[in-house]
Design a protein around this motif. Structure first.
Motif, PDB file in Angstrom:
ATOM      1  N   ILE A  61      -2.441   5.293   2.057  1.00 12.36           N
ATOM      2  CA  ILE A  61      -2.480   5.169   3.578  1.00 12.36           C
ATOM      3  C   ILE A  61      -2.944   6.522   4.107  1.00 12.36           C
ATOM      4  CG2 ILE A  61      -1.448   4.634   5.873  1.00 12.36           C
ATOM      5  CD1 ILE A  61       0.184   2.642   4.476  1.00 12.36           C
ATOM      6  N   GLU A  62      -2.338   7.543   3.686  1.00 16.37           N
ATOM      7  CA  GLU A  62      -2.535   8.949   4.341  1.00 16.37           C
ATOM      8  C   GLU A  62      -3.948   9.364   3.944  1.00 16.37           C
ATOM      9  OE1 GLU A  62       0.698  11.019   2.864  1.00 16.37           O
ATOM     10  OE2 GLU A  62       2.053  10.228   4.321  1.00 16.37           O
ATOM     11  N   LYS A  63      -4.377   9.027   2.768  1.00 17.78           N
ATOM     12  CA  LYS A  63      -5.605   9.725   2.387  1.00 17.78           C
ATOM     13  C   LYS A  63      -6.757   8.764   2.852  1.00 17.78           C
ATOM     14  CE  LYS A  63      -5.030   9.895  -2.198  1.00 17.78           C
ATOM     15  NZ  LYS A  63      -5.184  10.284  -3.826  1.00 17.78           N
ATOM     16  N   ASN A  64      -6.547   7.564   3.061  1.00 22.07           N
ATOM     17  CA  ASN A  64      -7.641   6.518   3.362  1.00 22.07           C
ATOM     18  C   ASN A  64      -7.111   5.925   4.808  1.00 22.07           C
ATOM     19  OD1 ASN A  64      -9.285   6.657   0.913  1.00 22.07           O
ATOM     20  ND2 ASN A  64      -7.035   5.999   0.304  1.00 22.07           N
ATOM     21  N   ASP A  65      -6.658   6.706   5.832  1.00 20.16           N
ATOM     22  CA  ASP A  65      -6.331   6.170   7.236  1.00 20.16           C
ATOM     23  C   ASP A  65      -7.164   5.256   7.936  1.00 20.16           C
ATOM     24  OD1 ASP A  65      -4.239   6.158   9.008  1.00 20.16           O
ATOM     25  OD2 ASP A  65      -5.686   7.315  10.244  1.00 20.16           O
ATOM     26  N   ILE A  80       0.822  -1.060  -0.063  1.00 20.25           N
ATOM     27  CA  ILE A  80       0.037   0.144  -0.031  1.00 20.25           C
ATOM     28  C   ILE A  80       0.732   1.056   0.110  1.00 20.25           C
ATOM     29  CG2 ILE A  80      -1.921   1.141   1.185  1.00 20.25           C
ATOM     30  CD1 ILE A  80      -2.568  -1.259   2.822  1.00 20.25           C
ATOM     31  N   GLU A  81       0.758   2.125  -1.051  1.00 21.61           N
ATOM     32  CA  GLU A  81       1.510   3.332  -1.132  1.00 21.61           C
ATOM     33  C   GLU A  81       1.191   4.088   0.137  1.00 21.61           C
ATOM     34  OE1 GLU A  81       0.949   5.242  -4.914  1.00 21.61           O
ATOM     35  OE2 GLU A  81       1.498   3.604  -5.950  1.00 21.61           O
ATOM     36  N   ILE A 109      -6.920  -3.650   8.306  1.00 21.81           N
ATOM     37  CA  ILE A 109      -5.882  -4.307   9.338  1.00 21.81           C
ATOM     38  C   ILE A 109      -6.724  -4.759  10.571  1.00 21.81           C
ATOM     39  CG2 ILE A 109      -3.890  -3.892  10.615  1.00 21.81           C
ATOM     40  CD1 ILE A 109      -3.161  -1.646   8.721  1.00 21.81           C
ATOM     41  N   ASP A 110      -7.740  -4.099  11.046  1.00 23.91           N
ATOM     42  CA  ASP A 110      -8.471  -4.862  12.258  1.00 23.91           C
ATOM     43  C   ASP A 110      -9.130  -6.058  11.794  1.00 23.91           C
ATOM     44  OD1 ASP A 110      -7.512  -2.890  13.855  1.00 23.91           O
ATOM     45  OD2 ASP A 110      -9.287  -1.634  13.905  1.00 23.91           O
TER      46      ASP A 110
END
Length: 64
Positions: A24-28, A19-20, A35-36
């Motif tokens: 990750i930053e845009k879809n935190d 994952i770029e 992940i959960d």
């Protein structure tokens, strides 16, 4: 989802994801929920521990 790549084996079976950081930053929040869910799925066959036992184990380790 854009910004996500799969790593596959010789049989083209998905084995991992990349994952770029920008994604990750845009879809935190979405990434954390994913992940959960993956962690929960990986632990579904783990033995259950009742609350009193878990609480005692945490206290014994100084974590509660």
């Amino acid at each position: 989802m854009k910004g996500i790549s799969y790593i596959t084996d010789d049989n083209n079976q998905k084995k991992a994801i990349v994952i770029e950081l920008k994604t990750i930053e845009k879809n935190d929040e979405d990434i954390h929920e994913l992940i959960d869910a993956l962690v929960a799925e990986s632990r579904k066959n783990d033995p259950l521990v009742n609350w009193e036992t878990a609480k005692k184990q945490l206290k014994d380790k100084g974590k509660l």
